[in-house]
Design a protein around this motif. Structure first.
Motif, mmCIF file in Angstrom:
data_model
loop_
_atom_site.group_PDB
_atom_site.id
_atom_site.type_symbol
_atom_site.label_atom_id
_atom_site.label_comp_id
_atom_site.label_asym_id
_atom_site.label_seq_id
_atom_site.Cartn_x
_atom_site.Cartn_y
_atom_site.Cartn_z
ATOM 1 N N THR A 1 41.924 32.708 44.286
ATOM 2 C CA THR A 1 43.248 32.443 44.041
ATOM 3 C C THR A 1 43.186 31.138 44.358
ATOM 4 O O THR A 1 44.860 30.761 44.269
ATOM 5 C CB THR A 1 44.185 33.032 45.060
ATOM 6 N N GLU B 1 51.680 36.791 50.276
ATOM 7 C CA GLU B 1 50.784 37.366 50.713
ATOM 8 C C GLU B 1 50.056 37.502 51.653
ATOM 9 O O GLU B 1 49.570 39.024 51.851
ATOM 10 C CB GLU B 1 49.520 37.639 49.004
ATOM 11 N N TRP C 1 49.391 41.292 52.910
ATOM 12 C CA TRP C 1 47.551 41.838 52.390
ATOM 13 C C TRP C 1 47.639 42.313 54.049
ATOM 14 O O TRP C 1 46.546 43.290 54.060
ATOM 15 C CB TRP C 1 47.219 40.592 52.206
ATOM 16 N N TYR D 1 53.419 47.421 45.039
ATOM 17 C CA TYR D 1 52.164 46.195 45.313
ATOM 18 C C TYR D 1 50.792 46.895 44.647
ATOM 19 O O TYR D 1 50.243 48.005 45.126
ATOM 20 C CB TYR D 1 51.518 46.529 46.491
ATOM 21 N N PRO D 2 51.294 47.229 43.384
ATOM 22 C CA PRO D 2 49.746 47.705 42.124
ATOM 23 C C PRO D 2 49.056 47.262 42.786
ATOM 24 O O PRO D 2 48.816 45.764 43.670
ATOM 25 C CB PRO D 2 50.339 47.291 40.921
ATOM 26 N N ASN D 3 48.038 47.598 43.130
ATOM 27 C CA ASN D 3 46.425 47.760 44.095
ATOM 28 C C ASN D 3 46.855 46.456 45.000
ATOM 29 O O ASN D 3 46.387 45.648 45.215
ATOM 30 C CB ASN D 3 45.837 46.948 42.936
ATOM 31 N N MET E 1 46.392 38.842 45.846
ATOM 32 C CA MET E 1 46.923 38.469 44.045
ATOM 33 C C MET E 1 48.215 37.957 44.520
ATOM 34 O O MET E 1 49.765 38.978 44.600
ATOM 35 C CB MET E 1 47.665 40.140 43.522
ATOM 36 N N GLU F 1 50.074 36.341 43.076
ATOM 37 C CA GLU F 1 50.964 36.130 41.905
ATOM 38 C C GLU F 1 51.543 37.620 41.497
ATOM 39 O O GLU F 1 52.997 37.300 40.190
ATOM 40 C CB GLU F 1 50.137 35.761 40.616
ATOM 41 N N ARG F 2 51.742 38.078 42.515
ATOM 42 C CA ARG F 2 52.323 40.043 42.461
ATOM 43 C C ARG F 2 53.501 39.105 42.892
ATOM 44 O O ARG F 2 54.942 39.633 42.279
ATOM 45 C CB ARG F 2 52.069 40.842 42.997
ATOM 46 N N PHE F 3 54.264 38.029 43.104
ATOM 47 C CA PHE F 3 55.668 37.776 43.632
ATOM 48 C C PHE F 3 55.824 36.626 43.139
ATOM 49 O O PHE F 3 57.037 36.015 43.417
ATOM 50 C CB PHE F 3 55.734 37.248 45.107
ATOM 51 N N LYS G 1 57.209 35.387 39.317
ATOM 52 C CA LYS G 1 58.242 35.855 37.400
ATOM 53 C C LYS G 1 58.490 34.932 36.570
ATOM 54 O O LYS G 1 59.371 33.842 37.051
ATOM 55 C CB LYS G 1 59.199 37.198 37.527
ATOM 56 N N VAL H 1 60.713 41.656 43.750
ATOM 57 C CA VAL H 1 59.640 41.564 44.075
ATOM 58 C C VAL H 1 59.732 42.195 45.410
ATOM 59 O O VAL H 1 60.172 41.476 46.156
ATOM 60 C CB VAL H 1 58.237 40.826 44.020
#
Ligand code: HEM
Length: 518
Positions: A324, A359, A363, A406-408, A413, A415-417, A419, A427
């Protein structure tokens, strides 16, 4: 005294009076609407209720299991008192934010009383004293005010980079010390130096005690407050002996740094800081009236331990998911370049670094169950009744692990935040639940996030974090235990490699500081 059965039979007059009193009491206690049920929860036993269901370890995961079985809000009857676990973000917002006028109290914390911690702002009941603390604290730590401390963060962060270059294996100790430096400088104008700094040690002890005191149901005396009166030698009074040991440590949290400011003021060499400013404002320059300004003073430094836990999670996440950081480093190279270190003016141009910070906060839940709130009025939620005086426990960890938001969720991750390369406002922002809720939401969050942003951006700009290598040359698995046994959760010490990215990066770290660069 009754001498015969006849004496026990009341006269018609007294019978009428008793019936009248009972009728009045009944109408008073009868609610205006028919009694709604309490939220669902595990089966309650006679007398002890759900005492045995209250977890003492793995608290947040155990409460999540209850929520999965019983629903968003779960109630536990603990020796007659109601504890309500808020297992979803929506339930927590509905109760702790939309109804914060009635849900911003703290439960009575008997261990805090016995150990002499009640001066601490975070455990205060929802009353004028708390409001006065909160107003004062806000004055120094609101979003605009914290910019005053940028130069402190920059200076301390530079110290961290040098220490990581010289002795990378001690990365956790360096980080702890430097965060202590930012907080102690801001609140007390005190520099934190040396490997075993006394102020950091005091703050750490304070945070550990606070973490025990605020963990729901940790001590039996919280459930049976009358036990506080049993003598210390009495069998089962172990909690009193613990509180006696804590008392001394707590006094140090309260007084050691504060007294140092008083002394330096008396000698005319005090540095500008929150405490100095408050004392000047209240006209206290010497020893007179120190106690009279107690209510005005913030004397706690548990925020050091919380911010340290966030940075420990950062190192751990990067050692476990090193890939990451490549994207963050590319972003830093493009925005900051090779000739300087990042500063606060770069913040808005670094979406990926900001996503890493978010994250990290998501996390790893630093306070997996937040801090408990209490209701001052009866509340109705979703067809259930939450009595006045109930303890509300927001399961922040469950919110962070919500696979719909929050998938997985177990994966790191950033990048989940994002777009289209920018932070995605759709998100759910973990800052909205990992720092608590409503009127009690952490007032130190802007300061903590400033400090963490700068450390994360600077470390990634000049270092690469990697998992350690085993003796046979293979890459080691980094998997420290992360306990959930008290209010504060931090990974246990672990190893990772922190390697300078280039000679140019080393030179940047070694370059003399330009203090007050913003
Ligand atoms: C990453 C770091 C931090 C985290 C995760 C964090 C989290 C929290 C949480 C969850 C609460 C309870 C909120 C509630 O009751 O709903 C809280 C309260 C509090 N925090 Fe923080 N905090 C952090 C850093 C700090 C720092 C650096 C300071 C001080 C400079 C600070 C000062 C406080 C105070 C004074 C309260 C009590 C507020 C009240 O009861 O009204 N925190 N924090």
């Amino acid at each position: 005294m009754l001498t015969s059965v006849g004496d026990a039979v009341p006269s018609p007059g007294s019978l009428l009076l008793v019936m009248l009193v009972l009728a009045v009491l009944w109408t008073r206690r009868r609610p205006a609407v028919p009694l709604l049920p309490l939220p669902p929860g595990p089966h309650s036993l006679p007398l002890i209720g759900n005492l045995l269901d209250m977890p003492t370890k793995d608290m947040a995961p155990t409460f999540l299991e209850m929520s999965q079985e019983h629903g968003d809000i779960v109630s536990l009857n603990v020796l007659g008192g109601t504890t309500v676990v808020l297992g979803s973000y929506d339930a927590a917002v509905a109760l702790l934010e939309s109804r914060s006028a009635h849900t911003s109290d703290r439960p009575r914390l008997v261990m805090a009383e016995i150990a002499g911690v009640m001066w601490e702002f975070a455990v205060k009941r929802y009353a004028p004293t708390w409001r006065s603390y909160r107003r004062t604290f806000h004055r120094f730590f609101h979003r605009g005010a914290v910019q005053e401390y940028y130069s402190i963060h920059l200076r301390e962060c530079k110290k961290l980079l040098s220490a990581l270059l010289d002795a990378p294996e001690d990365f956790l100790a360096h980080t702890h010390r430097v965060i202590g430096g930012s907080v102690m400088n801001t609140i007390y104008g005190i520099d934190v130096t040396g490997d075993h700094n006394k102020y950091v040690a005091i703050a750490e002890k304070g945070a550990r005690i606070f973490s025990e005191i605020t963990a729901p149901g940790r001590f039996i005396v919280e459930l049976l407050p009358w036990l506080a009166h049993i003598p210390t030698w009495f069998p089962g009074a172990h909690f009193k002996r613990i509180a006696r040991v804590w008392k001394e440590d707590i006094l140090a949290v309260r007084n050691v740094a504060f007294d140092a400011v008083v002394e330096s003021m008396a000698q005319g060499r005090a540095r500008p800081c929150m405490t100095h400013s408050l004392m000047e404002h209240s006209g206290i320059g010497g020893e007179a009236n120190i106690s009279s300004c107690d209510e005005e003073h913030y004397r706690d430094v548990t925020g050091v331990a919380y911010t340290y836990a966030l940075m420990a999670a950062f190192f751990l996440a990067l050692a476990k998911f090193p890939e990451t950081q490549r994207r963050a480093q590319a972003e830093l190279d493009a925005v900051v370049g090779q000739d300087r270190l990042p500063d606060f003016s770069d913040r808005d141009s670094l979406p990926y670094v900001n996503a890493i910070l978010k994250e990290c906060v998501r996390w790893h839940s630093i306070l997996p169950l937040g801090l408990p709130h209490a209701t001052t009025h009866e509340e109705i939620y979703d067809g259930y009744r939450i009595p006045a005086g109930s303890v509300l426990v927001p399961n922040a960890w469950a919110m962070a692990q919500d696979p719909v938001a929050y998938p997985n969720p177990e994966r790191f991750m950033p990048e989940r935040f994002l777009k289209n390369g920018q932070l995605d406002p759709d998100v759910r922002d973990p800052f909205k639940f990992q720092f608590g809720f409503g009127r009690r939401m952490c007032p130190g969050r802007h300061f903590a996030l400033d400090s963490a942003f700068l450390m994360i951006a600077s470390i990634l700009h000049v270092f690469t974090i990697e998992p350690p290598v085993n003796d046979d040359g293979s890459v080691a698995i980094v998997d420290p235990r992360i306990p959930f046994d008290s209010a504060l959760s931090r990974p246990e010490p672990f190893a990772c490699r922190i390697v300078p990215r280039s000679l140019a990066a080393e030179a940047l770290i070694r370059a003399p500081s330009l203090d007050n660069v913003i």
